[in-house]
Design an enzyme around this catalytic site. Sequence first.
Site, PDB file in Angstrom:
ATOM      1  N   GLU A 105       0.870  -0.619   0.445  1.00  0.00           N
ATOM      2  CA  GLU A 105       0.003  -0.082  -0.051  1.00  0.00           C
ATOM      3  C   GLU A 105       1.035   1.425   0.558  1.00  0.00           C
ATOM      4  OE1 GLU A 105      -3.143  -0.465   2.828  1.00  0.00           O
ATOM      5  OE2 GLU A 105      -3.584  -2.206   1.897  1.00  0.00           O
ATOM      6  N   ASN A 153       2.844  -4.206  -3.979  1.00  0.00           N
ATOM      7  CA  ASN A 153       1.028  -4.870  -3.343  1.00  0.00           C
ATOM      8  C   ASN A 153       0.362  -3.300  -3.516  1.00  0.00           C
ATOM      9  OD1 ASN A 153      -0.006  -7.027  -3.360  1.00  0.00           O
ATOM     10  ND2 ASN A 153      -0.592  -6.733  -0.858  1.00  0.00           N
ATOM     11  N   HIS A 180      -9.790  -6.313  -2.645  1.00  0.00           N
ATOM     12  CA  HIS A 180     -10.598  -6.961  -1.385  1.00  0.00           C
ATOM     13  C   HIS A 180     -12.195  -6.189  -2.185  1.00  0.00           C
ATOM     14  CE1 HIS A 180      -7.589  -8.218   1.960  1.00  0.00           C
ATOM     15  NE2 HIS A 180      -7.143  -7.111   1.470  1.00  0.00           N
ATOM     16  N   GLU A 228      -4.591 -11.073  -2.264  1.00  0.00           N
ATOM     17  CA  GLU A 228      -5.912 -10.832  -1.139  1.00  0.00           C
ATOM     18  C   GLU A 228      -7.054 -10.862  -1.290  1.00  0.00           C
ATOM     19  OE1 GLU A 228      -4.315  -7.701   2.084  1.00  0.00           O
ATOM     20  OE2 GLU A 228      -2.577  -7.343   1.161  1.00  0.00           O
ATOM     21  N   ASP A 272     -10.751 -11.547  -1.242  1.00  0.00           N
ATOM     22  CA  ASP A 272     -12.500 -11.299  -0.370  1.00  0.00           C
ATOM     23  C   ASP A 272     -13.296 -10.644  -1.528  1.00  0.00           C
ATOM     24  OD1 ASP A 272     -11.503  -9.205   0.692  1.00  0.00           O
ATOM     25  OD2 ASP A 272     -11.403  -9.913   2.513  1.00  0.00           O
TER      26      ASP A 272
HETATM   27  C1  XIL Z   1      -5.266  -7.004   8.331  1.00  0.00           C
HETATM   28  C2  XIL Z   1      -5.758  -8.419   8.856  1.00  0.00           C
HETATM   29  O1  XIL Z   1      -6.197  -9.348   8.095  1.00  0.00           O
HETATM   30  C3  XIL Z   1      -5.790  -7.936   9.874  1.00  0.00           C
HETATM   31  O2  XIL Z   1      -5.753  -9.188  11.001  1.00  0.00           O
HETATM   32  C4  XIL Z   1      -5.339  -7.003  10.426  1.00  0.00           C
HETATM   33  O3  XIL Z   1      -6.108  -6.448  11.835  1.00  0.00           O
HETATM   34  C5  XIL Z   1      -5.047  -5.525   9.509  1.00  0.00           C
HETATM   35  O4  XIL Z   1      -5.393  -6.209   8.808  1.00  0.00           O
HETATM   36  N1  XIL Z   1      -4.603  -5.123   2.804  1.00  0.00           N
HETATM   37  C6  XIL Z   1      -3.472  -5.592   3.637  1.00  0.00           C
HETATM   38  C7  XIL Z   1      -3.463  -6.871   4.311  1.00  0.00           C
HETATM   39  O5  XIL Z   1      -1.844  -5.723   3.274  1.00  0.00           O
HETATM   40  O6  XIL Z   1      -2.056  -6.302   5.516  1.00  0.00           O
HETATM   41  C8  XIL Z   1      -4.414  -6.902   5.424  1.00  0.00           C
HETATM   42  O7  XIL Z   1      -4.703  -7.742   6.871  1.00  0.00           O
HETATM   43  C9  XIL Z   1      -6.084  -6.049   5.103  1.00  0.00           C
HETATM   44  C10 XIL Z   1      -6.260  -5.016   3.754  1.00  0.00           C
END
Ligand code: XIL
Length: 403
Positions: free
Chosen positions: A170, A212, A249, A280, A282
């Site tokens: 990020e 990422n 996401h 990632e 979902d």
């Molecule tokens: C999230 C985890 O899933 C949580 O358990 C934690 O509290 C915060 O981070 N983007 C990312 C991940 O790159 O590292 C994040 O993971 C979700 C969003």
Amino acid sequence: MRTGRGPGVAAALLALAALGALPERARALSLADCTAPGADCTLREVADLVGLRLGAAAASGYIASDPLYGPTLAAEFNSLTPENHLKWPQIHPAPDTWNFGPADALVDFATAAGMRIRGHTLLWANPDRLPAYVAGATSAAEARAYMADHITTLVGRYAGRIDTWDVVNEPLENLGDVLFDNVFLDQIGPGYIGEAFQLAHAADPTARLFLNEVLVEIPGSSRFDAFYDLVKGLVDAGVPIDGVGFQTHLLSPFIQPTGAQLEDAMRRFADLGLGVEITEMDVGMTQTAGDRLGLQAQIYADLIGACVRVAACEGITFWGFTDRYTWLDAAFGPGLDPLPFDVDYGRKPAWFATRDALLARLPEPAPGALLAPLAAALVLGARRSRRRGRAPALPAGRAVVEI
Ligand code: XIL
């Protein structure tokens, strides 16, 4: 076709877990084994067949506390991403304090199960995700020293076991189109991102190194353009970057890029010579009525299809795998049910959509088949061209060989 894990299988997996053994893939499968009517392959078996990484974010605590968690993870995925254990505040909370235990447990688990590992993440650019001691650096030299110690130690420790790293996570400000304002930007300047890649590369020259990012799945937005310009700048400067991760996401129907948009986005980076991955994924479902799981399955098929169609796409990782444990419960409240397994480890429609989408990838050419790579390239080219509505450009004197 089974719709959930039967009690017999669960008991067998439990027994294996109790013995400390992880389920090995004993079967040598062919594509037909997974496509025939009544075929019963796991996602891992399908992913292996089509040559894609298929992963899930995981936590070592659940492996210890939940007897179905580890066996399901190892049976269904050929890759694992530690969800939190490798993050800077967790693993390196003070300059001389390292907390390797939880990450080591996951790395050992994945290695024993023959799974690949994505390292997430060396430097999360969001200043809220950096430990206070790092954020307190008051000079470029101090910031560089923290970065060098952290990256060199972590990448070196897991060299040969973690094959891919999200070096920087990020880089762009949340929802914005400028770099996150953090101590590294303040003290070193925007070059800190390239320096992080150089450090990781020096610590393990064989690791795949990724940048990422979240919410960059839609070309045409100023955020996408900012991310693209950043990556192109790194490539042009000779920074050892291998790929770009699309977090993916989704929150239906509010954050829902289409597969076509993601495919376009991936191709832009592939054209720079980079690999791409969904890192990632979902799909939170805010709908409470209707066929919400059927709709979710369509979204899975659409987005995974993008990766499957882009040759440079190396894999797909879900952020978790069972709705029993999802970060969205804490972030937005329970009930968004974003993952391919339900809270009881039953296979959801999204599981079947994933399997079918993966199967659309061309099979890996058989080892030793000299003509197969050429044929695969030609068929892929022809398919791409058909989608674009024009005839494929074939090398003179060569025919398309369907394989
Ligand atoms: C999230 C985890 O899933 C949580 O358990 C934690 O509290 C915060 O981070 N983007 C990312 C991940 O790159 O590292 C994040 O993971 C979700 C969003």
